[in-house]
Design an enzyme around this catalytic site. Structure first.
Site, mmCIF file in Angstrom:
data_model
loop_
_atom_site.group_PDB
_atom_site.id
_atom_site.type_symbol
_atom_site.label_atom_id
_atom_site.label_comp_id
_atom_site.label_asym_id
_atom_site.label_seq_id
_atom_site.Cartn_x
_atom_site.Cartn_y
_atom_site.Cartn_z
ATOM 1 N N TYR A 8 0.758 -1.332 0.071
ATOM 2 C CA TYR A 8 -0.004 -0.032 0.055
ATOM 3 C C TYR A 8 0.962 1.293 0.096
ATOM 4 C CZ TYR A 8 -3.814 3.348 1.524
ATOM 5 O OH TYR A 8 -4.305 4.603 1.565
ATOM 6 N N ASP B 103 9.451 2.631 0.041
ATOM 7 C CA ASP B 103 8.278 3.360 0.817
ATOM 8 C C ASP B 103 8.407 3.123 2.261
ATOM 9 O OD1 ASP B 103 6.064 4.669 1.853
ATOM 10 O OD2 ASP B 103 4.742 3.567 0.532
ATOM 11 N N LYS C 242 4.153 9.242 8.511
ATOM 12 C CA LYS C 242 3.781 8.608 9.950
ATOM 13 C C LYS C 242 4.910 9.088 11.069
ATOM 14 C CE LYS C 242 1.178 4.656 8.050
ATOM 15 N NZ LYS C 242 -0.333 5.185 8.081
#
Ligand code: PMP
Length: 458
Positions: free
Chosen positions: A165, A267, A295
């Protein structure tokens, strides 16, 4: 140590084990009823409602490792805003920095010194990054990294992995959770949309490969000869349970990318500022061409970043690659993020060492609980995150294996844990996250809660 990781207030910890009957969630229920009339699904993200039954809990406050819902039930939080809160909720130093900045100007829309400060701090964590640019969220970072890769190579196609994702933009919403009946052969997965509304033209530019399988990747790259601009991946697969890379896999992918003139993008939105100071690239000793972060970088403020080699990052500076956003690198966010990184970096990254130790302790003790309660489950972890999945496999190594876990049983576990004051996401694909604010007492309580719940599940 003068500024050890935050020790949260113990008063938040439930004093007694709360039984299902005793846990009143009527305010959450009423709020949900009202919310669905105003907001599709009841919250501005599918992940905040889709897996919750019969309704999601509404949270109203958090401190350290604890959160409190609308009905005043308290929980040890292992969602941590999907891993953002690496230093726990409302760390006093982050709060202080944000309050101070709010008094001095929340945003300017100009160049600011704080941005230079944060770029320096960022490079202290990730020395391999020649340059860095900031953004708001992970999807901004991954979409821009792909654009830079296309500009650098002059090619259109990108390759992503099944089950990975990278945010909600169209190029990333491909083969995220493909059901096997339509997903094609494991070694040649089809490019499938993860949402209605993804143009088929976009699907034609996204090639999909199975992760943790270098041979399959090599074959797929060969098929597309020299047309792939970039290979993008989560260096630890963490959106379809937590799956670490096989030995030397990342190294092989780097070689395959280089031999096909494609850029390698890690990522690190989940792994960054969590698994090691320099993220998964440091943990596994493989440096990509570009990397994306989010995050835990912001520690509760909406911050993301793209970093990488100068030759690629500098495509932005002369205006060849357009880059920007009104809220990118705003003062308030940067001030909070700077305090967050300062807390993590103190005493030679002591906080991240503590985070790793606590993860090791929790996962080791949970493995013992799994054995004692005779459950068929595997636990997989890297520092700061883990998965407990009910499966016949002793180890999950790829997306197709991760599909075979017992979702329903996990959902029941989630409910039983809620009743004992332990908060996880009900979707087993979402990792369980720890923060530097989780204490030894939290871990002890959590292990007891799992033992109680797993006994009931047997
Ligand atoms: N990349 C990864 C690996 C992620 O896990 C996520 C979010 N879970 C994103 C990108 C997107 O980040 P955001 O939700 O901040 O856009």
């Amino acid at each position: 140590m003068s500024s050890s990781p935050q020790q949260p207030e113990q008063s938040f910890l439930p004093k007694t084990v709360v039984t299902p009957k005793a846990r009143n969630t009527s305010k959450s229920s009423a709020l949900h009823e009202e919310a669905v009339r105003l907001i599709p699904g009841g919250a501005s993200s599918t992940m905040r409602w889709a897996s919750y039954e019969p309704y999601p809990l509404f949270m109203k406050s958090g401190a350290g490792s604890k959160i409190v819902d609308a009905d005043d039930n308290s929980y040890i939080d292992y969602l941590l805003a999907f891993g953002v809160l690496v230093n726990g909720h409302s760390h006093p130093r982050i709060v202080e920095a944000v309050q101070k900045q709010a008094m001095e100007g929340m945003m300017f829309g100009t160049a600011i010194e704080l941005e230079v400060d944060l770029a320096k701090k960022f490079r202290q964590f990730v020395p391999s990054a020649d340059m860095v640019v900031f953004a708001n969220g992970g999807m901004d970072a991954t979409s821009n990294a792909l654009r830079i890769a296309r500009a650098a190579t002059g090619k259109d196609l990108i390759l992503k992995f099944e089950g990975h994702y990278h945010g909600q933009h169209d190029y990333a919403m491909v083969s995220v959770e493909s059901p096997p009946v339509v997903a094609g052969m494991e070694e040649y997965p089809r490019s499938l949309p993860y949402s209605a509304g993804i143009p088929s033209m976009v699907l034609d530019t996204v090639v999909v490969a199975p992760w943790n399988n270098a041979k399959a990747l090599e074959r797929i790259m060969k098929r597309h000869r020299n047309d792939i601009a970039a290979i993008i991946m989560e260096p630890v697969m963490a959106n379809s349970t937590v799956i670490p890379p096989n030995v030397d896999y990342l190294k092989s992918v780097k070689e395959i990318a280089a031999s096909n003139d494609a850029l390698l993008i890690f990522d690190e939105v989940i792994t960054g500022f969590r698994v090691a100071p320099g993220g998964a690239e440091q943990l596994y000793g493989v440096t990509p061409d570009l990397a994306t972060w989010g995050k835990a970088l912001g520690g509760g403020l909406p911050l993301a970043a793209v970093s990488g080699k100068k030759e690629y990052m500098e495509l932005i500076a002369p205006g060849k690659v357009s880059y920007g956003g009104t809220y990118f690198a705003n003062s308030l966010t940067l001030a909070g993020a700077k305090a967050n990184l300062e807390v993590l970096a103190e005493h030679d990254y002591q906080a991240l060492k503590v985070l790793k130790d606590r993860t090791d302790r929790l996962t080791t003790e949970l493995s013992e609980v799994v054995q004692r309660t005779k459950q068929k489950a595997c636990i997989q972890n890297v520092p700061g995150i883990f998965t407990l999945a009910f499966t016949k496999y002793s180890k999950i190594t790829n997306y197709r294996e991760s599909l075979l876990i017992d979702w329903e049983k996990f959902r029941m576990l989630h409910q039983l844990l809620l009743d004992q004051g332990v908060y996880l996401h009900p979707d087993n694909y979402e990792r369980v996250a720890l923060s530097t604010a989780h204490t030894d007492e939290d871990i002890t309580h959590t292990v007891q809660a799992f033992e109680e719940a797993l006994k009931r599940l047997s």
